[in-house]
Design a protein around this motif. Structure first.
Motif, PDB file in Angstrom:
ATOM      1  N   MET A  48       2.236   5.046   1.019  1.00  0.00           N
ATOM      2  CA  MET A  48       3.156   5.276  -0.085  1.00  0.00           C
ATOM      3  C   MET A  48       4.309   6.171   0.353  1.00  0.00           C
ATOM      4  O   MET A  48       4.167   6.964   1.287  1.00  0.00           O
ATOM      5  N   CYS A  49       5.426   6.061  -0.340  1.00  0.00           N
ATOM      6  CA  CYS A  49       6.567   6.935  -0.077  1.00  0.00           C
ATOM      7  C   CYS A  49       6.180   8.365  -0.428  1.00  0.00           C
ATOM      8  O   CYS A  49       5.644   8.634  -1.504  1.00  0.00           O
ATOM      9  N   GLY A  50       6.473   9.297   0.477  1.00  0.00           N
ATOM     10  CA  GLY A  50       6.143  10.693   0.245  1.00  0.00           C
ATOM     11  C   GLY A  50       7.018  11.363  -0.794  1.00  0.00           C
ATOM     12  O   GLY A  50       6.770  12.518  -1.146  1.00  0.00           O
ATOM     13  N   GLY A  51       8.024  10.653  -1.314  1.00  0.00           N
ATOM     14  CA  GLY A  51       8.885  11.217  -2.341  1.00  0.00           C
ATOM     15  C   GLY A  51       8.623  10.650  -3.712  1.00  0.00           C
ATOM     16  O   GLY A  51       8.246  11.362  -4.641  1.00  0.00           O
ATOM     17  N   CYS A  52       8.772   9.332  -3.862  1.00  0.00           N
ATOM     18  CA  CYS A  52       8.654   8.696  -5.182  1.00  0.00           C
ATOM     19  C   CYS A  52       7.330   7.973  -5.371  1.00  0.00           C
ATOM     20  O   CYS A  52       7.054   7.463  -6.454  1.00  0.00           O
ATOM     21  N   GLU A  53       6.515   7.875  -4.321  1.00  0.00           N
ATOM     22  CA  GLU A  53       5.196   7.247  -4.352  1.00  0.00           C
ATOM     23  C   GLU A  53       5.244   5.727  -4.491  1.00  0.00           C
ATOM     24  O   GLU A  53       4.238   5.099  -4.815  1.00  0.00           O
ATOM     25  N   ALA A  54       6.403   5.114  -4.259  1.00  0.00           N
ATOM     26  CA  ALA A  54       6.445   3.651  -4.171  1.00  0.00           C
ATOM     27  C   ALA A  54       5.646   3.226  -2.941  1.00  0.00           C
ATOM     28  O   ALA A  54       5.676   3.905  -1.910  1.00  0.00           O
ATOM     29  N   ASP A  55       4.907   2.111  -3.035  1.00  0.00           N
ATOM     30  CA  ASP A  55       4.060   1.741  -1.900  1.00  0.00           C
ATOM     31  C   ASP A  55       4.765   0.720  -1.009  1.00  0.00           C
ATOM     32  O   ASP A  55       5.757   0.104  -1.389  1.00  0.00           O
ATOM     33  N   GLU A  56       4.222   0.561   0.187  1.00  0.00           N
ATOM     34  CA  GLU A  56       4.866  -0.249   1.210  1.00  0.00           C
ATOM     35  C   GLU A  56       4.863  -1.740   0.886  1.00  0.00           C
ATOM     36  O   GLU A  56       5.539  -2.512   1.561  1.00  0.00           O
ATOM     37  N   THR A  57       4.128  -2.151  -0.147  1.00  0.00           N
ATOM     38  CA  THR A  57       4.167  -3.559  -0.543  1.00  0.00           C
ATOM     39  C   THR A  57       5.397  -3.877  -1.384  1.00  0.00           C
ATOM     40  O   THR A  57       5.723  -5.037  -1.587  1.00  0.00           O
ATOM     41  N   THR A  58       6.069  -2.845  -1.906  1.00  0.00           N
ATOM     42  CA  THR A  58       7.242  -3.065  -2.752  1.00  0.00           C
ATOM     43  C   THR A  58       8.528  -2.554  -2.134  1.00  0.00           C
ATOM     44  O   THR A  58       9.616  -2.888  -2.616  1.00  0.00           O
ATOM     45  N   THR A  59       8.442  -1.719  -1.101  1.00  0.00           N
ATOM     46  CA  THR A  59       9.645  -1.180  -0.476  1.00  0.00           C
ATOM     47  C   THR A  59       9.370  -0.864   0.976  1.00  0.00           C
ATOM     48  O   THR A  59       8.222  -0.616   1.363  1.00  0.00           O
ATOM     49  N   LYS A  60      10.389  -0.869   1.788  1.00  0.00           N
ATOM     50  CA  LYS A  60      10.251  -0.548   3.205  1.00  0.00           C
ATOM     51  C   LYS A  60      10.234   0.959   3.387  1.00  0.00           C
ATOM     52  O   LYS A  60      11.068   1.671   2.829  1.00  0.00           O
ATOM     53  N   LEU A  61       9.279   1.438   4.170  1.00  0.00           N
ATOM     54  CA  LEU A  61       9.164   2.863   4.447  1.00  0.00           C
ATOM     55  C   LEU A  61       9.536   3.148   5.895  1.00  0.00           C
ATOM     56  O   LEU A  61       9.135   2.426   6.800  1.00  0.00           O
ATOM     57  N   THR A  62      10.310   4.200   6.098  1.00  0.00           N
ATOM     58  CA  THR A  62      10.650   4.678   7.437  1.00  0.00           C
ATOM     59  C   THR A  62      10.257   6.139   7.518  1.00  0.00           C
ATOM     60  O   THR A  62      10.718   6.960   6.721  1.00  0.00           O
ATOM     61  N   ASN A  63       9.375   6.472   8.458  1.00  0.00           N
ATOM     62  CA  ASN A  63       8.831   7.827   8.551  1.00  0.00           C
ATOM     63  C   ASN A  63       8.257   8.287   7.218  1.00  0.00           C
ATOM     64  O   ASN A  63       8.393   9.444   6.814  1.00  0.00           O
ATOM     65  N   GLY A  64       7.603   7.355   6.525  1.00  0.00           N
ATOM     66  CA  GLY A  64       6.918   7.690   5.292  1.00  0.00           C
ATOM     67  C   GLY A  64       7.787   7.813   4.064  1.00  0.00           C
ATOM     68  O   GLY A  64       7.297   8.218   3.008  1.00  0.00           O
ATOM     69  N   LEU A  65       9.085   7.477   4.154  1.00  0.00           N
ATOM     70  CA  LEU A  65       9.999   7.601   3.019  1.00  0.00           C
ATOM     71  C   LEU A  65      10.727   6.283   2.780  1.00  0.00           C
ATOM     72  O   LEU A  65      11.056   5.570   3.730  1.00  0.00           O
ATOM     73  N   CYS A  66      10.987   5.987   1.503  1.00  0.00           N
ATOM     74  CA  CYS A  66      11.794   4.821   1.179  1.00  0.00           C
ATOM     75  C   CYS A  66      13.271   5.170   1.369  1.00  0.00           C
ATOM     76  O   CYS A  66      13.632   6.334   1.555  1.00  0.00           O
ATOM     77  N   ALA A  67      14.138   4.174   1.296  1.00  0.00           N
ATOM     78  CA  ALA A  67      15.561   4.386   1.551  1.00  0.00           C
ATOM     79  C   ALA A  67      16.174   5.342   0.531  1.00  0.00           C
ATOM     80  O   ALA A  67      16.992   6.212   0.887  1.00  0.00           O
ATOM     81  N   ALA A  68      15.785   5.230  -0.745  1.00  0.00           N
ATOM     82  CA  ALA A  68      16.364   6.092  -1.778  1.00  0.00           C
ATOM     83  C   ALA A  68      15.976   7.545  -1.570  1.00  0.00           C
ATOM     84  O   ALA A  68      16.818   8.454  -1.688  1.00  0.00           O
TER      85      ALA A  68
END
Length: 312
Positions: A237-257
């Motif tokens: 999951m994104c370490g900021g907003c908790e969106a998971d990797e099935t719905t958004t791309k994560l880089t170093n544990g964070l989504c683009a936003a």
């Protein structure tokens, strides 16, 4: 502490603490890292809880620092889908912590190894049920010895007590006994203490001593509702907003936003606004004075989602 089954978990591959562990981090993130590093496993890791614990930083600062620690490779937020011993299904959220900064590739491999691991969850009340899993779920594979918590505790004994250094073969042979200790509610520290305290001098066979102690000092079966469970799915999951990797791309544990938000944040909460500054929009009447163009420009930048310009 978090509800049973949630919260902080170690990656089970750590070096002893050192003064330079977090020297590469900005001051705010380094302070929070020192706090998190000393929290026991199972501690709540939400930014609100951490802010209530930290003597200086508030909620926004802790939230930003968690993103910085995620980006730096010290933590990852994951959801684990568990199959319990009664065949019911549960999702739990965990924050995996590493004192050593890890690469994105290392974390990806770590998460892959957690899949299929047998874990023990104390108490059903803390497990969030989100419905039964798809009937097409395949049985989870058996865990490899090198990926289990028990194997990791045995492999690290030599760091606590050099006389109890075990070989890879020793760890593999003793792993089932150590795993049973953990299944009965023993913590990593409890198991380590049992195997390293009060050793004879000299120690001729650390493996033999470990086996004798594991067999003779085995804790009793827990009667507090211990639930055996196996990880059959794991999602980062994104370490900021908790969106998971099935719905958004994560880089170093964070989504683009969240990465964009992190990149434009000042390092400290107190860099803006200056002490005593009150925007005109908060005043009953306009101030009859010379307009401060620096403040006007900064107001416009903040309204556009940009940080204020630095002033020398």
């Amino acid at each position: 502490m978090a509800n049973p089954g949630y919260g902080k978990r170690l990656t089970a591959d750590e070096n002893p603490r050192g003064e330079a562990d977090f020297a590469h981090l900005p001051p705010r993130a380094a302070e929070l890292a020192s706090l998190i590093d000393r929290l026991p496993e199972g501690s709540a890791m939400g930014y609100k809880v951490l802010a209530a614990t930290h003597p200086v930083h508030g909620q926004q600062a802790c939230r930003s620092a968690l993103r910085e620690l995620t980006d730096a490779g010290h933590l990852r937020l994951v959801k684990e889908h568990l199959t319990l011993e009664d065949s019911s299904k549960r999702w739990v959220t965990r924050t995996y912590w590493s004192r050593i900064r890890r690469s994105d590739a290392w974390w990806a491999e770590f998460v892959r190894r957690v899949h299929g691991v047998d874990v023990t969850v104390l108490g059903r009340a803390g497990l969030a049920r989100v419905g039964e899993a798809d009937e097409a779920d395949e049985p989870a594979p058996a865990p490899a010895p090198s990926s289990s918590e028990a194997y990791g505790v045995l492999a690290r004994l030599g760091r606590t007590e050099p006389r109890m250094t075990l070989s890879a073969a020793d760890c593999a042979a003793l792993e089932p006994l150590a795993a049973e200790w953990l299944a009965r509610g023993a913590t990593h520290n409890h198991l380590t203490q049992a195997l390293t305290a009060g050793l004879p001098s000299p120690v001729h066979s650390p493996a033999a001593i470990a086996r004798t102690r594991l067999e003779n000092k085995m804790p009793p079966t827990s009667t507090t509702g211990t639930v055996r469970a196996r990880v059959n799915k794991i999602v980062m999951m994104c370490g900021g907003c908790e969106a998971d990797e099935t719905t958004t791309k994560l880089t170093n544990g964070l989504c683009a936003a969240c990465r964009e938000e992190l990149d434009r944040e000042p390092e400290s909460d107190d860099t803006w606004p200056p002490v005593g500054y009150i925007p005109d929009t908060f005043r009953a009447d306009p101030v009859e004075c010379v307009v401060n163009h620096h403040f006007r420009a900064d107001e416009a930048r903040i309204a556009a989602g940009l940080p204020p310009r630095g002033r020398g």
